[in-house]
Design a protein around this motif. Sequence first.
Motif, PDB file in Angstrom:
ATOM      1  N   SER A  88       0.822  -1.206   0.000  1.00  0.00           N
ATOM      2  CA  SER A  88       0.000   0.000   0.000  1.00  0.00           C
ATOM      3  C   SER A  88       0.859   1.261   0.000  1.00  0.00           C
ATOM      4  CB  SER A  88      -0.960   0.003   1.202  1.00  0.00           C
ATOM      5  OG  SER A  88      -0.257  -0.081   2.427  1.00  0.00           O
ATOM      6  N   LEU A  97       1.565   2.075  -3.520  1.00  0.00           N
ATOM      7  CA  LEU A  97       0.382   2.575  -4.213  1.00  0.00           C
ATOM      8  C   LEU A  97       0.002   3.986  -3.782  1.00  0.00           C
ATOM      9  CD1 LEU A  97      -2.113  -0.436  -4.359  1.00  0.00           C
ATOM     10  CD2 LEU A  97      -1.214   0.835  -6.308  1.00  0.00           C
ATOM     11  N   TYR A  98       0.100   4.257  -2.470  1.00  0.00           N
ATOM     12  CA  TYR A  98      -0.496   5.482  -1.925  1.00  0.00           C
ATOM     13  C   TYR A  98       0.506   6.431  -1.282  1.00  0.00           C
ATOM     14  CZ  TYR A  98      -4.508   2.388  -2.444  1.00  0.00           C
ATOM     15  OH  TYR A  98      -5.445   1.517  -2.940  1.00  0.00           O
ATOM     16  N   THR A 114     -11.210   0.955 -17.663  1.00  0.00           N
ATOM     17  CA  THR A 114     -10.951  -0.072 -16.651  1.00  0.00           C
ATOM     18  C   THR A 114     -10.862  -1.460 -17.282  1.00  0.00           C
ATOM     19  OG1 THR A 114     -13.332  -0.197 -16.142  1.00  0.00           O
ATOM     20  CG2 THR A 114     -11.988   1.255 -14.783  1.00  0.00           C
ATOM     21  N   THR A 128      -8.294   2.238 -13.026  1.00  0.00           N
ATOM     22  CA  THR A 128      -8.844   1.248 -12.103  1.00  0.00           C
ATOM     23  C   THR A 128     -10.215   1.636 -11.567  1.00  0.00           C
ATOM     24  OG1 THR A 128      -7.750   2.288 -10.208  1.00  0.00           O
ATOM     25  CG2 THR A 128      -6.557   0.518 -11.344  1.00  0.00           C
ATOM     26  N   ASP A 129     -10.511   2.931 -11.490  1.00  0.00           N
ATOM     27  CA  ASP A 129     -11.732   3.391 -10.823  1.00  0.00           C
ATOM     28  C   ASP A 129     -12.661   4.113 -11.797  1.00  0.00           C
ATOM     29  OD1 ASP A 129     -10.139   2.528  -8.780  1.00  0.00           O
ATOM     30  OD2 ASP A 129     -10.351   4.327  -7.544  1.00  0.00           O
ATOM     31  N   GLY A 145      -7.518   3.113  -6.675  1.00  0.00           N
ATOM     32  CA  GLY A 145      -6.367   3.215  -7.570  1.00  0.00           C
ATOM     33  C   GLY A 145      -6.311   4.507  -8.334  1.00  0.00           C
TER      34      GLY A 145
END
Length: 391
Positions: free
Chosen positions: A116, A119-120, A281, A287-288, A314
């Motif tokens: 994570s 990713l973030y 997507t 992704t969103d 994402g």
Amino acid sequence: MRALTWHGKHDVRVDTVPDPEIVNPRDAIIKITATAICGSDLHLYDHVIPTLQAGDVLGHEFMGEVVEVGPGNDRLKKGDRVVVPFVIACGQCFFCKHQQYSACDNSNPADKADMSEKLYGAPMSGLFGYSHLTGGYAGGQAEYVRVPYSDTGPIVIPDGVDDEKVLFLSDIFPTGWMAAENCEIEPGDTVAVWGCGPVGLFAIQSAFVMGAHKVIAIDHYPHRLELAKQMGAEILNYEEVKVQEAIGEMTGGLGPDACIDAVGLESHGFAFDNLYDHVKTATFAATDRIHALRQVLMSCRKGGRVSIPGVYGGLADKFPVGALMEKGLSVKTGQTHMQKYMQPLLDLIMEGKVDTTFLISHRLPLEEAPRGYKMFKEQQNECTKVVLRPH
């Protein structure tokens, strides 16, 4: 024990898995008496949240009876009835001390937190039953569950209180409440809520409790809109009106003072931008799907407040950052700081000021959980909440 496990997209099964055991001194083992399927679980069911592994036990809304307590836990005792928050928090790190429990620095194991963080930009806290991004913890759609840091999370429920009155303290009631609190509601405010699922409905209820003058609810499922209407909200069916124009007319051209996105990363609808999102997507270029969030940002009044309890995981395309900046919008979002809200919201329930049971539409034994998921996914008008009884 028996537990609901994930095996792939739209493939969940009730399997026999090893019983949980005390691992750390602050652990507790809970015998689950009631658990629920959450709208966020459908993101796992649809396999849009990464890092799930076959056999992972799902479920983050649950309560039950304490049957074993670790030697380092002096807060709980055997026999206590508890509701367990979906956020796992240590209670001692910088973020926990600032009541930002969903940002806990210690509950996501180091070997999981790296994912994570990449990713973030920072590691997520641990969550029950919600992929290995959030620690890979077994969830509560099971007969028993291990609860880490159980001297910080679970709240003891008084004797004689039915499970169904307090079960939703585990997630959706505090999540709806924090969503409304993030709107910084003032007397006379108009609040618009996108999505009349469980969190959206509790956000509507909470906004009125906090003093909102008008709440506008946007969805397309007739039954869910009717529930919002029964709470006092004015309703808009996005299949029948142009939402932004309708909201403008309902607010004298200004737009709502605050807007809540209770939809998240799987927006529905046949608007051009949403069809575009589906293509992006499907080809892994994003992704969103953020149609609802775009509409929120375009509809909110200048200088307004935006609250985002809907789950995003994402990357998204065509994000209207210009509207966000030029209109001077304030945005608050994040997983719910559960431990901050559970006691005051339990008090509201005990005082009879809030009813949470209106949401329950289906009650099933744990063995029928796969049917519950399929029903919750495919019959969202009729199926507002599924409660499972493992025992």
